[in-house]
Write an enzyme that holds these catalytic residues in place. Structure first.
Site, PDB file in Angstrom:
ATOM      1  CD  GLU B 124      -2.754   1.406   0.238  1.00 41.45           C
ATOM      2  OE1 GLU B 124      -3.670   0.588   0.078  1.00 41.45           O
ATOM      3  OE2 GLU B 124      -2.592   2.381  -0.535  1.00 41.45           O
ATOM      4  N   GLY B 129       2.087   7.316  -0.585  1.00 37.79           N
ATOM      5  CA  GLY B 129       2.382   7.419   0.853  1.00 37.79           C
ATOM      6  C   GLY B 129       1.203   6.972   1.695  1.00 37.79           C
ATOM      7  CB  ILE B 131      -3.175   8.454  -0.616  1.00 34.08           C
ATOM      8  CG1 ILE B 131      -2.688   9.882  -0.411  1.00 34.08           C
ATOM      9  CG2 ILE B 131      -4.524   8.416  -1.306  1.00 34.08           C
ATOM     10  CD1 ILE B 131      -2.435  10.616  -1.713  1.00 34.08           C
ATOM     11  CE  LYS B 200       5.691   7.477  -5.291  1.00 36.56           C
ATOM     12  NZ  LYS B 200       5.823   8.882  -4.816  1.00 36.56           N
TER      13      LYS B 200
END
Lengths: 408, 408
Positions: B124, B129, B131, B200
């Site tokens: 996660e 970060g 979120i 990401k």
């Protein structure tokens, strides 16, 4: 193959059936097996609708079908939804519901029953429509102590306030327009009086603290007293009027409220306009986290229900821990809640400003150019102290709480 | 009692240890049992830090401790993180990581290994970060076919662009200021060139479509060429410059890119400023959903890691399905991606506008009051066609893609 029964073929229920059909392949891949609808319960007939093949009019057919392991409840209302859901859980079927009234009233009992039976009672769609919020609160934010929740939880009122702000129109004409467009019900009471948001913040707060917050105990104020002049003042202040369902931790207690709020551009919810909803959660470790999306609507809400159905399918025979005891949450008395107030007063400022200072202390005047009234913003004070002071001031027209989030 | 090993006692790793201690009671209640840190691996010593009691310098102590069932990897970098994580999974320990480089490079292999061992590989914290985005993508949005993802995925560059916008400063001085404040690394390359955002969006896109998107295959453009004049034009257009990692479904393929974008106030990410991150996901049923919060920072990121640790503890012996095959995602060639372009050209508009029309067709001129240059916005065109046309136009200074989201 997982077989599902659906109670209620209205907007959300038919959306659930539609998604389970349209996204069948994706869903099967992600769950690891196919999910199909075996029965849909509704009192009505739907001639020509493919649902006819699985339509039933007798609840017992769903309740007693051993093949149906998951039941979707999208009837709305507390009764007979409560009795139906309870029977399904007792019969060992997981239940996924979009019904906020049911969850707010009977959440702890139905969760305890599901735990006892090693099945699941899930309700992602009961708050925020398609916005993921219940599951993130139970999982992603689980490491955190929740300090505060503020939500734009009702699309109808957010639409009305947005239109009033953008077009300068008054409440009644915007409400009529919203009704014509289908954004507001014929009887808009539940939305405009804040009752809908109240049930939703009750659910979120109960989940955040693991104890029951009865929605009847939450101070609730709707938007029916917001006028075009309030909106004009807000603009003058560089702010917007929104209606929030909110709660926050105050020492060992929790304070909760539904009310219009003046918020500034620095607030993460400032730009959430129209029918959109959003929820801001502050955790003691993660800080501010915000979730945004369509708070209502057939497919958005149905997507949230289907996400629960998929979770229930993946957790057959395993209860997903959900902390929400029947024990009552310790609530700050409404009069002890502390807020900053924007206050409008009829009459001439020069004649009343001394009295205002005497009653409210250090206030900041706001001038929106009206001759027959003036307004001011208080420092933070308790609701009780505000009421006492306001009772001694002639001609208070309206007050709106001011959310200071984001201001230094 | 669940025992955890932590690899790397840097910013995030020490945050994980801090949260597991500070929020111990809440965490134990929500998981159903206590979670404690049994060993922390780091090459360094930390004299006086309570971590000393569990500090080890030898990876094998963690890897071979049968009591440790969950390992947190917060070392960063691909090696030896990859070897360590693989060994832990092979030894039957679930792994929770914040390491985007590791996940982007070895996600499918490590997920397959976890599945084979009936344990979990969770990440996660690798994107956004604090979120919640990875878990919602796997669960809440699971009923949906994902049509589009746009993310402000890097806090450093969002801070720089926000400062340039608000203060009118140039890139170099804002970068220096960000470095002084600790918002940017001494070597800012990975952030300002978009490499961080690229990993990401590779992770998010791979998860959304269940197949591997290699980050090396994503067209990546940083913010180093954005000047104060670009920002001035953006203001003139009522827009802001942001850098997005984005991907979208185009027929049976997926298009992905990291690049600065001009966005309008109607875009849900318009007001995401400073070091905050946010990710907008469009599902075919749920519509637009947005997640917002702190994209970096010790406790926010560590909170996301701990949420994974709690999930791993609740799913002992049960693999949480995560679809991400090693098979390559079918990517739209960079030159075939279609975009709208804002283009700045040196010289006199009157002398070049005929040529601009000839090359780019129907364009909209933008005047920001400069005598020595002019600018225009194209209609949607392919990247390849844009390059061909731009090559034939003398004096192109810069181009920025224009995201039309929210415009009618």
């Amino acid at each position: 193959m997982v077989k599902v029964g659906v109670l209620g073929y209205g907007t959300v229920g038919s959306g659930v059936v539609e998604i389970l059909e349209k996204n069948k392949d994706i869903i099967a891949k992600r769950v690891g097996q196919e999910i199909s609808v075996k029965a849909v319960l509704d009192l009505r007939d739907f001639p020509g609708d493919p649902v006819e093949k699985v339509l039933v009019h007798d609840f017992d057919i769903v309740a007693n079908d051993p093949e149906i392991s998951i039941v979707v409840e999208t009837m709305g209302g507390v009764h007979p939804a409560y009795e139906f859901v309870k029977t399904c859980l007792e019969n060992g079927k997981s239940v996924c519901t979009s019904n906020k009234a049911l969850v707010a009233a009977y959440g702890p009992e139905l969760l305890a029953l599901a735990e006892e039976k090693n099945i699941n009672f899930l309700f992602e769609a009961s708050v925020g429509g398609g916005i993921p919020i219940i599951r993130p609160l139970k999982t992603s934010l689980a490491p955190d102590e929740i300090l505060e929740i503020s939500g734009i939880l009702n699309g109808t009122t957010n639409y009305i306030l947005t239109e009033m702000t953008e077009k300068g129109s008054d409440f009644d004409s915007v409400l009529k327009d919203a009704q014509d467009k289908g954004y507001a019900e014929k009887d808009p009471t539940a939305d405009v009086e804040g009752y809908d948001a109240c049930r939703k913040i009750a659910i979120l707060t109960s989940l955040a603290y693991g104890k029951q917050l009865d929605f009847e105990d939450i101070y609730t104020e709707g938007i029916t007293r917001i006028t075009d002049r309030d909106i004009a003042y807000a603009k003058k202040m560089g702010a917007k009027v929104k209606i929030f369902g909110s709660s926050k931790k105050v020492g060992d207690k929790v304070s909760a409220m539904v009310a219009p709020q003046l918020i500034y551009p620095e607030h993460p919810l400032y730009s959430v306009d129209g029918v959109f909803n959003a929820i801001l959660v502050k955790g003691n470790m993660v800080g501010d986290v915000m979730f945004y999306g369509q708070g209502a609507g057939k497919l958005a809400t149905a997507s949230a229900v289907v996400s629960d159905v998929m979770d229930a399918a993946k957790h057959a025979g395993v209860n997903i821990i959900t902390l929400w005891d029947a024990e009552k949450l310790d609530l700050v008395a409404a009069e002890d809640a502390r807020n900053v107030f924007f206050v409008r007063v009829s009459g001439i400022k020069a004649q009343k400003s001394e009295k205002v200072k005497e009653l409210f202390g250090n206030v900041k005047m706001v001038d929106a150019g009206y001759d027959d009234e003036f307004a001011f913003v208080t420092e933070e004070m308790s609701e009780g102290d505000y009421e006492k002071a306001a009772a001694q001031l002639d001609g208070v027209i309206n007050k709106i709480r001011v959310d200071q989030t984001g201001l230094a």
